[in-house]
Scaffold this motif. Sequence first.
Motif, mmCIF file in Angstrom:
data_model
loop_
_atom_site.group_PDB
_atom_site.id
_atom_site.type_symbol
_atom_site.label_atom_id
_atom_site.label_comp_id
_atom_site.label_asym_id
_atom_site.label_seq_id
_atom_site.Cartn_x
_atom_site.Cartn_y
_atom_site.Cartn_z
ATOM 1 N N VAL A 57 0.807 -0.941 0.043
ATOM 2 C CA VAL A 57 -0.085 -0.124 -0.159
ATOM 3 C C VAL A 57 0.611 0.738 -0.262
ATOM 4 C CG1 VAL A 57 -1.643 1.701 1.331
ATOM 5 C CG2 VAL A 57 -2.022 -1.072 1.008
ATOM 6 N N THR A 58 0.687 2.132 -0.824
ATOM 7 C CA THR A 58 1.929 3.788 -0.710
ATOM 8 C C THR A 58 1.875 4.152 0.201
ATOM 9 O OG1 THR A 58 0.657 3.554 -3.113
ATOM 10 C CG2 THR A 58 1.955 5.404 -2.555
ATOM 11 N N ASN A 59 2.778 4.192 0.502
ATOM 12 C CA ASN A 59 3.067 5.370 1.749
ATOM 13 C C ASN A 59 3.667 6.207 2.047
ATOM 14 O OD1 ASN A 59 3.637 5.192 4.524
ATOM 15 N ND2 ASN A 59 4.865 3.815 5.178
ATOM 16 N N ILE A 60 2.760 7.382 1.579
ATOM 17 C CA ILE A 60 3.807 8.436 1.603
ATOM 18 C C ILE A 60 2.318 9.866 2.631
ATOM 19 C CG2 ILE A 60 4.082 8.129 -1.205
ATOM 20 C CD1 ILE A 60 1.636 9.767 -2.029
ATOM 21 N N PHE A 61 3.093 10.795 2.106
ATOM 22 C CA PHE A 61 2.523 12.218 3.100
ATOM 23 C C PHE A 61 1.850 12.673 1.495
ATOM 24 C CE2 PHE A 61 6.168 11.669 5.594
ATOM 25 C CZ PHE A 61 5.340 10.970 7.206
ATOM 26 N N GLY A 65 -0.846 13.725 -3.024
ATOM 27 C CA GLY A 65 -1.945 13.632 -2.894
ATOM 28 C C GLY A 65 -2.941 13.290 -4.262
ATOM 29 N N VAL A 66 -2.197 14.192 -4.684
ATOM 30 C CA VAL A 66 -2.820 14.459 -6.732
ATOM 31 C C VAL A 66 -1.765 13.800 -7.264
ATOM 32 C CG1 VAL A 66 -4.416 17.097 -5.529
ATOM 33 C CG2 VAL A 66 -1.836 17.105 -7.026
ATOM 34 N N LEU A 67 -1.278 13.475 -7.302
ATOM 35 C CA LEU A 67 -0.521 12.570 -8.469
ATOM 36 C C LEU A 67 -1.070 11.083 -8.661
ATOM 37 C CD1 LEU A 67 3.300 12.398 -6.436
ATOM 38 C CD2 LEU A 67 2.658 13.973 -8.401
ATOM 39 N N THR A 68 -0.570 11.013 -10.234
ATOM 40 C CA THR A 68 -0.995 9.557 -10.780
ATOM 41 C C THR A 68 -0.566 8.540 -9.598
ATOM 42 O OG1 THR A 68 1.042 9.284 -11.720
ATOM 43 C CG2 THR A 68 -0.820 10.530 -12.675
ATOM 44 N N TYR A 69 -1.730 7.353 -9.668
ATOM 45 C CA TYR A 69 -1.120 6.170 -8.695
ATOM 46 C C TYR A 69 0.476 6.018 -9.224
ATOM 47 C CZ TYR A 69 -0.878 1.375 -6.771
ATOM 48 O OH TYR A 69 -0.498 0.160 -5.966
ATOM 49 N N GLY A 70 0.934 5.814 -10.465
ATOM 50 C CA GLY A 70 1.729 5.518 -10.997
ATOM 51 C C GLY A 70 2.952 6.548 -10.640
ATOM 52 N N GLU A 71 3.278 7.593 -10.094
ATOM 53 C CA GLU A 71 3.709 8.626 -9.831
ATOM 54 C C GLU A 71 3.869 8.569 -8.367
ATOM 55 O OE1 GLU A 71 3.217 12.434 -13.350
ATOM 56 O OE2 GLU A 71 1.686 12.505 -11.216
ATOM 57 N N THR A 87 4.111 -2.955 -8.749
ATOM 58 C CA THR A 87 3.562 -2.128 -10.227
ATOM 59 C C THR A 87 1.854 -3.030 -9.818
ATOM 60 O OG1 THR A 87 3.323 -4.089 -11.922
ATOM 61 C CG2 THR A 87 5.553 -2.655 -11.738
ATOM 62 N N ALA A 88 2.400 -3.325 -8.422
ATOM 63 C CA ALA A 88 0.434 -3.677 -8.467
ATOM 64 C C ALA A 88 -0.578 -2.684 -8.853
ATOM 65 C CB ALA A 88 0.000 -4.474 -7.525
ATOM 66 N N GLY A 89 -1.639 -2.890 -9.856
ATOM 67 C CA GLY A 89 -2.989 -1.890 -10.305
ATOM 68 C C GLY A 89 -2.954 -0.900 -11.060
ATOM 69 N N MET A 90 -1.348 -1.105 -11.855
ATOM 70 C CA MET A 90 -1.256 0.163 -13.012
ATOM 71 C C MET A 90 -1.854 -0.433 -14.070
ATOM 72 S SD MET A 90 2.593 1.046 -11.531
ATOM 73 C CE MET A 90 3.326 1.994 -10.113
ATOM 74 N N GLU A 92 1.609 2.911 -17.155
ATOM 75 C CA GLU A 92 2.524 3.137 -15.840
ATOM 76 C C GLU A 92 3.222 1.951 -15.507
ATOM 77 O OE1 GLU A 92 -0.807 5.195 -13.292
ATOM 78 O OE2 GLU A 92 -1.413 3.432 -13.435
ATOM 79 N N VAL A 93 3.299 1.144 -15.650
ATOM 80 C CA VAL A 93 3.769 -0.389 -15.369
ATOM 81 C C VAL A 93 5.440 0.030 -16.583
ATOM 82 C CG1 VAL A 93 5.092 -3.119 -15.704
ATOM 83 C CG2 VAL A 93 2.549 -2.199 -15.062
ATOM 84 N N GLU A 94 5.365 0.427 -17.733
ATOM 85 C CA GLU A 94 6.166 0.483 -18.092
ATOM 86 C C GLU A 94 7.197 1.500 -17.670
ATOM 87 O OE1 GLU A 94 6.106 1.083 -22.657
ATOM 88 O OE2 GLU A 94 5.440 -0.566 -23.144
#
Length: 254
Positions: A92-96, A151-157, A180-183, A187-189
């Motif tokens: 799970v992405t872990n950022i602020f 929080g507004v970045l794309t999932y890949g970002e 790469t899960a869920g991309m 985004e995977v590339e």
Amino acid sequence: MNEARPVPAIELAGVRKSFGPMEIIRGVDLVVAPGERHAVIGPNGAGKSTLFHLISGHYRPDGGTIELRGEDIAGMPPQLINRRGLSRSFQVTNIFPRLSVWENVRCATLWAMGHKYAFWKGVERLDEVRRRTEEILTEIDLMDRADVPAGVLTYGEQRALEIGLTIAGSADVILLDEPTAGMSHAEVERVVALIRKVSENRTLLMIEHDMHVVFDLADRISVLVYGQVIASDTPERIKANAAVQQAYLGTEAA
């Protein structure tokens, strides 16, 4: 005369972990060479994330040894393992999310460079922190997004940012849990290219379900099934391994 084997970046021997009566990790042996890109694959419930928790110090093993460059780290707290040069990401992405991309990376850099909270110090005056933050953002290709809230970045970002946080402490051994899960395919590339770049001159151990990613990136692959490594070899030999095909890969890999 045989040459001495280089000290592995990571070495597990007979590692076990149970939760109550259920044994999740059942005597795992694993060797990851310095500078190697090593993938751990296996079906859901095989114990892959538990194995990462053991290596990174979030769980204490019930038995066996875990070594980082020849040093026993089994049961050591995560922060001490991190200071010895091992860092990891999570599923799970872990950022602020409310902080900017720059502030996220700067926070990780501050801690990694030994700066604790001090109200009399202006963080903007720490030139070495600013330079290191710029280096990481450039390496993960997010310098042009530095002022954007994470929080507004794309999932890949966001996943790229988390990889940046993982390498902020100059760790030379990095663990990536399903990067790469869920991309989407695009985004995977992008993330695969990023992983290839940031893992240069580092040791990479990753969990990944996308077999195209695994066979594209990995130098070696270990297959974990029901808490045991049933094979550990080059991608070509793993593809051809009948036991692996039966337990996990099926006919798709063949």
